[in-house]
Design a protein around this motif. Structure first.
Motif, mmCIF file in Angstrom:
data_model
loop_
_atom_site.group_PDB
_atom_site.id
_atom_site.type_symbol
_atom_site.label_atom_id
_atom_site.label_comp_id
_atom_site.label_asym_id
_atom_site.label_seq_id
_atom_site.Cartn_x
_atom_site.Cartn_y
_atom_site.Cartn_z
ATOM 1 N N LYS A 5 42.133 45.613 33.202
ATOM 2 C CA LYS A 5 41.068 45.804 34.177
ATOM 3 C C LYS A 5 41.603 46.567 35.395
ATOM 4 O O LYS A 5 42.813 46.589 35.651
ATOM 5 C CB LYS A 5 40.509 44.447 34.601
ATOM 6 C CG LYS A 5 40.018 43.591 33.438
ATOM 7 C CD LYS A 5 38.830 44.189 32.733
ATOM 8 C CE LYS A 5 38.407 43.377 31.516
ATOM 9 N NZ LYS A 5 38.095 41.979 31.805
ATOM 10 N N ILE A 7 41.579 46.113 38.611
ATOM 11 C CA ILE A 7 42.334 45.322 39.577
ATOM 12 C C ILE A 7 43.207 44.349 38.812
ATOM 13 O O ILE A 7 42.712 43.526 38.039
ATOM 14 C CB ILE A 7 41.396 44.563 40.529
ATOM 15 C CG1 ILE A 7 40.502 45.542 41.294
ATOM 16 C CG2 ILE A 7 42.195 43.700 41.503
ATOM 17 C CD1 ILE A 7 39.386 44.865 42.084
ATOM 18 N N ARG A 8 44.509 44.445 39.028
ATOM 19 C CA ARG A 8 45.448 43.560 38.332
ATOM 20 C C ARG A 8 46.102 42.650 39.364
ATOM 21 O O ARG A 8 46.821 43.103 40.247
ATOM 22 C CB ARG A 8 46.553 44.338 37.630
ATOM 23 C CG ARG A 8 46.096 45.153 36.421
ATOM 24 C CD ARG A 8 45.680 46.529 36.747
ATOM 25 N NE ARG A 8 45.802 47.406 35.563
ATOM 26 C CZ ARG A 8 45.393 48.647 35.525
ATOM 27 N NH1 ARG A 8 44.850 49.207 36.590
ATOM 28 N NH2 ARG A 8 45.533 49.363 34.423
ATOM 29 N N PHE A 115 35.740 40.197 43.504
ATOM 30 C CA PHE A 115 36.046 39.777 42.136
ATOM 31 C C PHE A 115 34.842 39.151 41.450
ATOM 32 O O PHE A 115 34.985 38.514 40.410
ATOM 33 C CB PHE A 115 37.205 38.776 42.137
ATOM 34 C CG PHE A 115 38.425 39.263 42.853
ATOM 35 C CD1 PHE A 115 39.027 40.453 42.495
ATOM 36 C CD2 PHE A 115 38.954 38.548 43.912
ATOM 37 C CE1 PHE A 115 40.147 40.913 43.163
ATOM 38 C CE2 PHE A 115 40.078 38.996 44.581
ATOM 39 C CZ PHE A 115 40.671 40.187 44.212
ATOM 40 N N ASP A 120 36.068 43.520 36.229
ATOM 41 C CA ASP A 120 36.807 44.446 37.090
ATOM 42 C C ASP A 120 38.202 43.954 37.457
ATOM 43 O O ASP A 120 38.941 44.639 38.148
ATOM 44 C CB ASP A 120 36.009 44.720 38.371
ATOM 45 C CG ASP A 120 36.270 46.113 38.925
ATOM 46 O OD1 ASP A 120 36.658 46.997 38.132
ATOM 47 O OD2 ASP A 120 36.104 46.327 40.138
ATOM 48 N N TYR A 121 38.575 42.738 37.024
ATOM 49 C CA TYR A 121 39.913 42.252 37.370
ATOM 50 C C TYR A 121 40.556 41.490 36.218
ATOM 51 O O TYR A 121 39.888 40.886 35.383
ATOM 52 C CB TYR A 121 39.883 41.368 38.627
ATOM 53 C CG TYR A 121 39.510 39.918 38.358
ATOM 54 C CD1 TYR A 121 40.484 38.970 38.031
ATOM 55 C CD2 TYR A 121 38.185 39.497 38.433
ATOM 56 C CE1 TYR A 121 40.150 37.648 37.775
ATOM 57 C CE2 TYR A 121 37.838 38.178 38.173
ATOM 58 C CZ TYR A 121 38.826 37.257 37.846
ATOM 59 O OH TYR A 121 38.492 35.951 37.581
#
Length: 225
Positions: A5, A7-8, A115, A120-121
Motif C-alpha cells: 500500500k 503508506i507503509r 488511514f 491506502d496503508y
C-alpha cells in the motif's frame, strides 16, 4: 515491495531493527524514481533514528521528515506538520518509522483520519526472535494486540528481522522464520519480508515465505559490533 500500500507503517519492538529495515526499504523504493518520503515518528527511542541518515537519504531522492525542531540530537516529542503533504499527496510512497511500543504507536492517532481508507496503508511488524519480548508466538501476538489497540490500526504483515548484528547466522534467521510463520498461521497475517544481512541473503531457501530483502547496515558505524 512496490505492490505494498502507498503508506507503509513500520513498527517493532526496541532492538528489532525496524529503523534499519525502514531505511533500506525506502532506499529501495527510491530506485523507482518516483516521489518517496520517510517520516521519523519515533518519539520514544532517541537512538538509531532514521533522521540520522538524512543526508544519505536525500542524496538518493528521499524526502526526510522528522522533528519540527532542527538538530539531529534534539530529542523532543515534536512532530512536523510537513508530514501532512506526503500523507495527502497520492503520488508519494511514504514510509512511517514508528516507535516500537504502545506509547510510540499512539502517535499514529494524530493522523488517524489519513488511514480511514484501509486500502491506502500497510502496517508491518518487524520481529527479532532474539529480543526477549518477542521470543514466543504468544508474546508476538500480545505485542500485535497492544500496538493495534494503541494505534487503532491493524497490523497487515510480518517481517522476520531476526539478527545478532554482524554475528547473525543462518540458524538465527531460520529460527526467527519459524516463529513468524507460526504467528502468521495463528493470526492469518502474511509473512511479507525476510530482512537479512547481505552475506546471508543467497543462503536462504528459495521457497521461504516472504520476499528476501538484503540489508545494508546504514544505522551502525563500521566500528560498531
Amino acid at each position: 515491495m512496490h505492490k505494498d500500500k502507498r503508506i507503509r507503517i513500520i513498527t517493532g519492538h526496541y532492538g528489532s531493527g525496524k529503523t534499519e529495515f525502514a531505511v533500506n526499504y525506502v532506499l529501495e523504493l527510491a530506485k523507482s524514481g518516483g516521489k518517496v518520503a520517510i517520516a521519523d515518528l519515533d518519539i520514544v527511542n532517541p537512538y538509531f533514528r532514521s533522521r540520522e541518515k538524512t543526508e544519505l537519504l536525500e542524496e538518493k531522492g528521499v524526502r526526510v521528515i522528522a522533528s519540527s525542531l532542527k538538530g539531529i540530537n534534539t530529542d523532543v516529542p515534536a512532530l512536523s506538520a510537513a508530514i501532512n503533504a506526503p500523507l495527502e499527496d497520492k503520488l508519494y510512497d511514504l514510509v512511517l518509522d514508528v516507535g516500537g511500543d504502545p506509547v510510540g504507536a499512539r502517535v499514529l492517532g494524530r493522523y488517524y483520519n489519513f488511514f480511514s481508507d484501509k486500502d491506502d496503508y500497510d502496517m508491518f511488524l518487524v520481529v527479532n526472535a532474539n529480543r526477549p519480548e518477542t521470543q514466543t508466538v504468544e508474546a508476538v501476538i500480545s505485542f500485535i494486540k497492544s500496538i493495534e489497540h494503541a494505534s487503532r490500526l491493524k497490523i497487515t504483515g510480518l517481517i522476520n528481522n531476526t539478527h545478532l548484528l554482524k554475528s547473525t547466522t543462518l540458524e538465527d534467521v531460520m529460527r526467527g522464520q519459524k516463529l513468524v510463520e507460526e504467528v502468521a498461521e495463528t493470526t492469518g497475517l502474511e509473512v511479507k519480508y525476510v530482512s537479512v544481512i547481505e552475506s546471508l541473503a543467497d543462503k536462504l531457501p528459495s521457497d521461504i515465505q516472504g520476499e528476501i530483502i538484503p540489508i545494508k547496515m546504514y544505522m551502525r558505524e563500521e566500528w560498531m559490533s
